[in-house]
Design a protein around this motif. Structure first.
Motif, short mmCIF file in Angstrom:
data_model
loop_
_atom_site.label_atom_id
_atom_site.label_comp_id
_atom_site.label_asym_id
_atom_site.label_seq_id
_atom_site.Cartn_x
_atom_site.Cartn_y
_atom_site.Cartn_z
N SER A 57 -0.97 -8.71 0.70
CA SER A 57 -0.23 -8.34 -0.59
C SER A 57 1.22 -7.64 0.06
O SER A 57 1.20 -7.31 1.03
CB SER A 57 -1.01 -6.98 -1.18
OG SER A 57 -1.21 -5.97 -0.21
N THR A 58 2.04 -7.56 -0.95
CA THR A 58 3.40 -7.16 -0.72
C THR A 58 3.55 -6.11 -1.59
O THR A 58 3.00 -5.89 -2.61
CB THR A 58 4.31 -8.16 -1.03
OG1 THR A 58 4.27 -8.85 -2.10
CG2 THR A 58 4.24 -9.26 0.22
N GLN A 115 1.65 -1.16 -4.50
CA GLN A 115 1.12 -2.36 -3.69
C GLN A 115 0.80 -3.41 -4.71
O GLN A 115 -0.15 -3.18 -5.53
CB GLN A 115 -0.04 -1.91 -2.89
CG GLN A 115 -0.62 -2.84 -1.61
CD GLN A 115 0.55 -2.76 -0.64
OE1 GLN A 115 1.12 -1.68 -0.28
NE2 GLN A 115 0.63 -3.71 0.20
#
Length: 657
Positions: A57-58, A115
């Motif tokens: 995840s970014t 997130q």
């Protein structure tokens, strides 16, 4: 780790497999953030493979805009209820407030960083919607879920490394299982890791890579045809279509009976290729009594060959019967019966179209000042051009229209130019003069009559191929350098143009010329009649070739200086010479009159720049004396008219001029 997503289906139509894969690559790529998937596709599977995929995840950033600053604070600079309510709604404090400008106003905003979802989690959520949104020609429903796809989905194999990705479509859930060849494998294949995919399929007689299957087929064709001393003969694209008909190709060589070689070559190729997906073999310019078929199953004995030959024999027997029967009737005896063939419910029958073609093609020939012998050939070819629609062969194999007319006309003793024109008038670019004139007349007639009947192409819908016809008209005129006024032809034979027809032809000419720059095309078509295509084409090509030259930029600069001061709707171009007082305006008028007589190329206008610049530097156009002012604007109107002989140069796009 590598990522595999495979969708297993019932047999898919060969022609749509690659298109669906490209759609999935784009759609999955938007969710996964990777558009470099390796594509695998066979009649029973659609698969995407990502090497070294990162399922991480970014951080996501979002700017939430609130009330204007003027509303957020009162006159003392204290937060208002509007600001406090906004902060409460977005769970932020006054320390988080920032200001952004939108247009002329300033607004309160909050920047939130959070997130994001992992890519595979996001794909699991959107997977079903992506498949349901696929641009498919037809859809099927096959279970109680009510979901639809091109063909029933039987399994989903989705692995991230050795882990199953939780994708689903209706009642079908993803697993680590896939299937091999329907007949040559042992059934289900369980993958331990995504990286095993291609190797395991090959072990089970599936070549998942389209290009690899195509390469195998081409190698078979070369090897088998060379062994017979010839080379493969087949329509363009057949090899690629066949590559998507099988999961593992096997070559089968069959034989034809010699009597079928009596048929014209293209008939045999059409029967074998279009109806059975077989390849012919040619040697020294003639077809051999053999064919190559690509089987999706292992040819263990001669049964497959015998089956292929039996099917082909029946097809060719029909074709031979039709051919021999057709030869008993001359084409000219079929023309009157074209009254029984509908051209369009609102546009009459094919006999009426034939009669129009005879007149229209003769008119084009005389406009081009062709000799009487050529015009006689054009009229004869026009008269016979649609007769083969009533032959048995074309009724059975409609893709042979034109070609069968050429064959029958030749065998019935028609002039070779007449016979060949019957065939090539269907082509985008005929070679012969007779063929070009007939093709031009046919395409003009189709466009005029269909649009008159209300069949105007829209979006991707163009059932009568009118866009293709328009492209053919422009291509023929450009290739032959024929300066033909479509407006006069349409007025004479079709009672005049209408806004829909003019808009259609202009739009297609813009598309035809777009390679030269859309701004150049617009500049030319703004002042030239698109129904005189050759002059438009020549001017667009000329301006495109000059656009970056300094001399041409001088022309554009002079034009823009003129139109910048000339009122937009000004049309008074009557210059009173006795009112011209200043030497600069007198000199400009002399130049304009001189160039009106001799300017044949756009660069002939370049000397005007010096006169235009001198005029504006020394002369006040908007003089207090209304007569002098009107006269100077009339002079500039003449300058504009002179420039507009070539283009509306204000529409050209430059970074700097």
């Amino acid at each position: 780790m590598d990522l595999l997503i495979e969708i297993g289906t019932e047999e898919l139509p060969a022609k749509v497999i690659n298109h669906i894969l490209e759609y999935l690559k784009e759609s999955f790529g938007e969710v996964l953030g990777r558009k470099d998937a390796k594509l695998y596709g066979t009649p029973r599977r659609l698969a995407l493979y990502y090497r070294d995929f990162e399922n991480a995840s970014t951080l996501q950033e979002e700017v939430i805009v609130g009330p204007p600053v003027s509303v957020a604070y009162d006159s003392e600079g204290k937060p208002t209820r509007a600001l406090l309510g906004f902060l409460q709604r977005v769970s932020a404090s006054s320390e988080d407030v920032m200001r952004i400008r939108k247009g002329d106003a300033e607004y309160i905003a909050i920047r939130k960083v959070y997130q994001g979802k992992k890519p595979l989690d996001a794909l699991a959520e959107r997977f079903e919607d992506i498949l349901l949104s696929a641009p498919l020609p037809k859809r099927m429903r096959w279970d109680k879920s009510g979901l639809s796809f091109l063909r029933p989905i039987r399994w989903i194999c989705a692995l991230y490394g050795g882990e199953v990705v939780p994708l689903s479509f209706g009642s079908v859930k993803a697993s680590r299982k896939t299937k091999g060849h329907r007949f040559l494998s042992q059934g289900w294949i369980e993958l331990k890791d995504a990286s095993e995919y291609e190797e395991k399929l090959k072990e089970n007689y599936v070549i998942p890579d389209f290009k690899e299957r195509l390469g195998m087929i081409l190698a078979f064709l070369k090897e088998e045809s060379y062994s017979l001393g010839g080379y493969p003969e087949y329509p363009e694209g057949l090899d690629q279509e066949v590559a998507n008909l099988v999961e593992f190709p096997f070559a089968v060589v069959g034989e034809l009976e010699e009597k079928y070689l009596e048929l014209p070559e293209r008939v045999i190729v059409t029967v074998l290729a279009h109806h059975q997906r077989f390849f012919c073999i040619k040697k020294e310019g003639r077809l051999l009594p053999n064919f190559i078929g690509i089987s999706g199953n292992l040819p263990k004995d001669s049964l497959i060959v015998m089956g292929y030959q039996k099917v082909i024999r029946a097809r060719l027997e029909d074709a031979l019967f039709f051919y021999r029967e057709d030869l008993k009737v001359k084409l000219e005896h079929l023309v009157e019966k074209l009254s029984q063939v509908v051209f369009h419910p609102k546009a009459g029958n094919m006999l009426e179209k034939t009669q129009r073609l005879v007149s229209l093609s003769e008119e084009i020939g005389r406009h081009l000042m062709l000799n009487e012998e050529t015009i006689a050939k054009i009229k004869r070819a026009s008269y016979l051009s649609k007769a083969d629609l009533l032959t048995n062969m074309v009724k059975e194999f409609d893709e042979l229209q034109g070609y069968m007319g050429y064959i029958y006309a030749t065998l019935q003793g028609e002039d070779k130019d007449v016979s060949y024109a019957i065939y090539e008038h269907y082509l985008p670019m005929p070679e012969s003069t007779v063929g070009k004139v007939l093709s031009l007349a046919d395409k003009i007639d189709s466009i005029a009559m269909f649009i008159k009947a209300g069949e105007i192409p829209s979006g991707s819908s163009d059932p009568y191929g009118l866009r293709r016809h328009a492209y053919g008209i422009f291509a023929i005129m450009e290739d032959a350098l024929w300066d033909i006024d479509l407006r006069k032809l349409i007025e004479k034979f079709y009672g005049g143009t209408n806004p829909q027809l003019e808009a259609f032809l202009r739009g297609r000419l813009e598309a035809y010329l777009e390679v030269y720059g859309y701004d150049v095309v617009r500049a030319v078509l703004e002042v030239h009649d698109p129904l005189k295509p050759l002059s438009c084409i020549k001017m667009v090509k000329r301006i495109a070739s000059l656009k970056e030259e300094q001399k041409f930029k001088d022309v554009v600069s002079a034009y823009r200086r003129v139109v910048r001061i000339l009122p937009k709707e000004w049309e008074d171009c009557m210059v009173e010479e006795e009112v011209l007082k200043e030497k600069e305006e007198i000199n400009l008028w002399k130049k304009v009159k001189e160039l009106k007589l001799k300017a044949e190329d756009v660069l002939d206008l370049q000397p005007l720049k010096e006169s235009v610049d001198a005029f504006f530097d020394a002369v006040l156009v908007m003089d207090k004396d209304e007569r002098i002012k009107r006269n100077r604007l009339a002079l500039l109107c003449n300058v504009k008219q002179l420039f507009n002989k070539f283009a509306d140069f204000s529409m050209l796009v430059y970074e700097e001029v």
